[in-house]
Scaffold this motif. Structure first.
Motif, PDB file in Angstrom:
ATOM      1  N   LYS A  87     -18.159 -26.540   6.499  1.00  0.00           N
ATOM      2  CA  LYS A  87     -17.500 -26.411   5.155  1.00  0.00           C
ATOM      3  C   LYS A  87     -16.097 -25.570   5.538  1.00  0.00           C
ATOM      4  O   LYS A  87     -16.270 -24.753   6.460  1.00  0.00           O
ATOM      5  N   ALA A  93      -9.249 -23.393   3.944  1.00  0.00           N
ATOM      6  CA  ALA A  93      -9.119 -23.447   2.316  1.00  0.00           C
ATOM      7  C   ALA A  93      -7.812 -23.173   2.206  1.00  0.00           C
ATOM      8  O   ALA A  93      -7.047 -23.967   1.178  1.00  0.00           O
ATOM      9  N   LYS A  97      -5.116 -25.588   0.208  1.00  0.00           N
ATOM     10  CA  LYS A  97      -4.393 -24.995  -1.057  1.00  0.00           C
ATOM     11  C   LYS A  97      -3.041 -25.446  -1.169  1.00  0.00           C
ATOM     12  O   LYS A  97      -2.489 -25.449  -2.209  1.00  0.00           O
ATOM     13  N   ILE A 126     -22.298 -24.250  -6.626  1.00  0.00           N
ATOM     14  CA  ILE A 126     -21.106 -23.602  -6.179  1.00  0.00           C
ATOM     15  C   ILE A 126     -20.704 -22.647  -7.222  1.00  0.00           C
ATOM     16  O   ILE A 126     -20.079 -21.354  -6.684  1.00  0.00           O
ATOM     17  N   LEU A 132     -21.172 -23.847  -0.744  1.00  0.00           N
ATOM     18  CA  LEU A 132     -19.636 -24.179  -0.426  1.00  0.00           C
ATOM     19  C   LEU A 132     -19.233 -25.617  -0.821  1.00  0.00           C
ATOM     20  O   LEU A 132     -19.925 -26.667  -0.106  1.00  0.00           O
ATOM     21  N   PRO A 133     -18.086 -26.148  -1.241  1.00  0.00           N
ATOM     22  CA  PRO A 133     -17.766 -27.549  -1.276  1.00  0.00           C
ATOM     23  C   PRO A 133     -17.226 -27.927  -0.028  1.00  0.00           C
ATOM     24  O   PRO A 133     -16.678 -27.231   0.956  1.00  0.00           O
ATOM     25  N   MET A 138     -12.876 -30.152  -2.002  1.00  0.00           N
ATOM     26  CA  MET A 138     -12.240 -29.048  -2.406  1.00  0.00           C
ATOM     27  C   MET A 138     -10.822 -29.416  -2.501  1.00  0.00           C
ATOM     28  O   MET A 138     -10.223 -28.618  -3.272  1.00  0.00           O
ATOM     29  N   TYR A 141     -10.618 -31.027  -5.931  1.00  0.00           N
ATOM     30  CA  TYR A 141     -10.774 -29.981  -7.082  1.00  0.00           C
ATOM     31  C   TYR A 141      -9.618 -29.122  -7.219  1.00  0.00           C
ATOM     32  O   TYR A 141      -9.061 -28.919  -8.162  1.00  0.00           O
ATOM     33  N   ARG A 142      -9.039 -28.734  -6.085  1.00  0.00           N
ATOM     34  CA  ARG A 142      -7.692 -27.812  -6.199  1.00  0.00           C
ATOM     35  C   ARG A 142      -6.496 -28.771  -6.679  1.00  0.00           C
ATOM     36  O   ARG A 142      -5.419 -28.068  -7.111  1.00  0.00           O
TER      37      ARG A 142
END
Length: 241
Positions: A87, A93, A97, A126, A132-133, A138, A141-142
């Motif tokens: 993950k 991340a 992002k 979560i 954690l995704p 992720m 979703y972001r």
């Protein structure tokens, strides 16, 4: 299909050689999915390239940095200096992002979707911080993409991780979860993809089978995947993209 590489032609150790996969082989003009295929291979409906998942970074490739590289178009392992997974950590991340395939499409006004259905306990984990995704969820979703739920699965708007829904009944406790054949899953993937300019389905059970080193499980999963592929190929209309 997660956790899959181009192995050798020995059927004793490569399930892509020992499993009957007529639909995949039809896409590859009769070749097996292996390093023995004439690479690069370009057919009317498929392209097969051999890539080094290390991307110039020493160490064992991992899911988070590898998937993030595919999603961002950047060498994430090189950016953070190492391979990481399964993950995303904070560094991975941040890369997601800062921009990924889903966010690029949505900012351009295009419709994108992640077609996997996630059970309630996934979201509960979560929200509680106990889970954690993965990089793909992720990234979606972001980008403001709706992560599909049990309701979406029941309404036929999403696909279960095992393609058929059997896992929701046997392992997640949803005894009335809709169950479909692998072929129907392929047809449904085609139907759902028509609602979006881009859609993605993450088949991660192949990665689990690889980690378990379970050849019998691998054969079953690959046969199921190939049956799904057959339904998708039959339903697909090339002039639609």
């Amino acid at each position: 299909m997660d956790g899959v590489g181009l192995g050798g032609a020995d059927p004793a150790i490569n399930p892509f050689i020992s499993t009957n996969m007529p639909n995949l082989r039809s896409l590859l003009d009769g070749s097996h999915l292996s390093a023995a295929a004439p690479l690069p291979l370009v057919t009317p409906r498929a392209t097969l390239l051999a890539l080094d998942a290390r991307l110039g970074v020493e160490g064992l490739p991992q899911s988070a940095t590898g998937q993030a590289a595919l999603l961002t178009g950047q060498n994430v392992a090189a950016i953070i200096g190492y391979h990481y997974g399964p993950k995303p950590n904070q560094e991975v991340a941040t890369c997601l992002k800062n921009g990924n395939l889903f966010s690029t499409l949505t900012k351009a006004g295009l419709r994108a979707a992640l077609l996997n259905a996630y059970p309630p306990r996934y979201f509960d984990g979560i929200e509680s911080g106990h889970r954690l995704p993965g990089a793909i969820a992720m990234a979606a979703y972001r980008a403001g993409i709706h992560l599909m739920t049990a309701d979406d699965l029941y309404q036929g708007n999403a696909i279960s991780a095992d393609l058929t829904g059997k896992g929701w009944q046997e392992h997640l406790g949803f005894k009335d979860a809709p169950q479909i054949t692998p072929q129907k899953a392929g047809i449904r993937l085609k139907e759902l993809s028509g609602r979006y300019q881009f859609s993605l389905f993450e088949y991660w059970l192949s990665d689990v089978a690889g980690h378990n080193q379970d050849m019998h499980q691998a054969h079953i999963l690959l046969e199921t995947f190939d049956q799904m592929l057959g339904g998708l190929i039959e339903a697909w209309e090339d002039d639609e993209g």
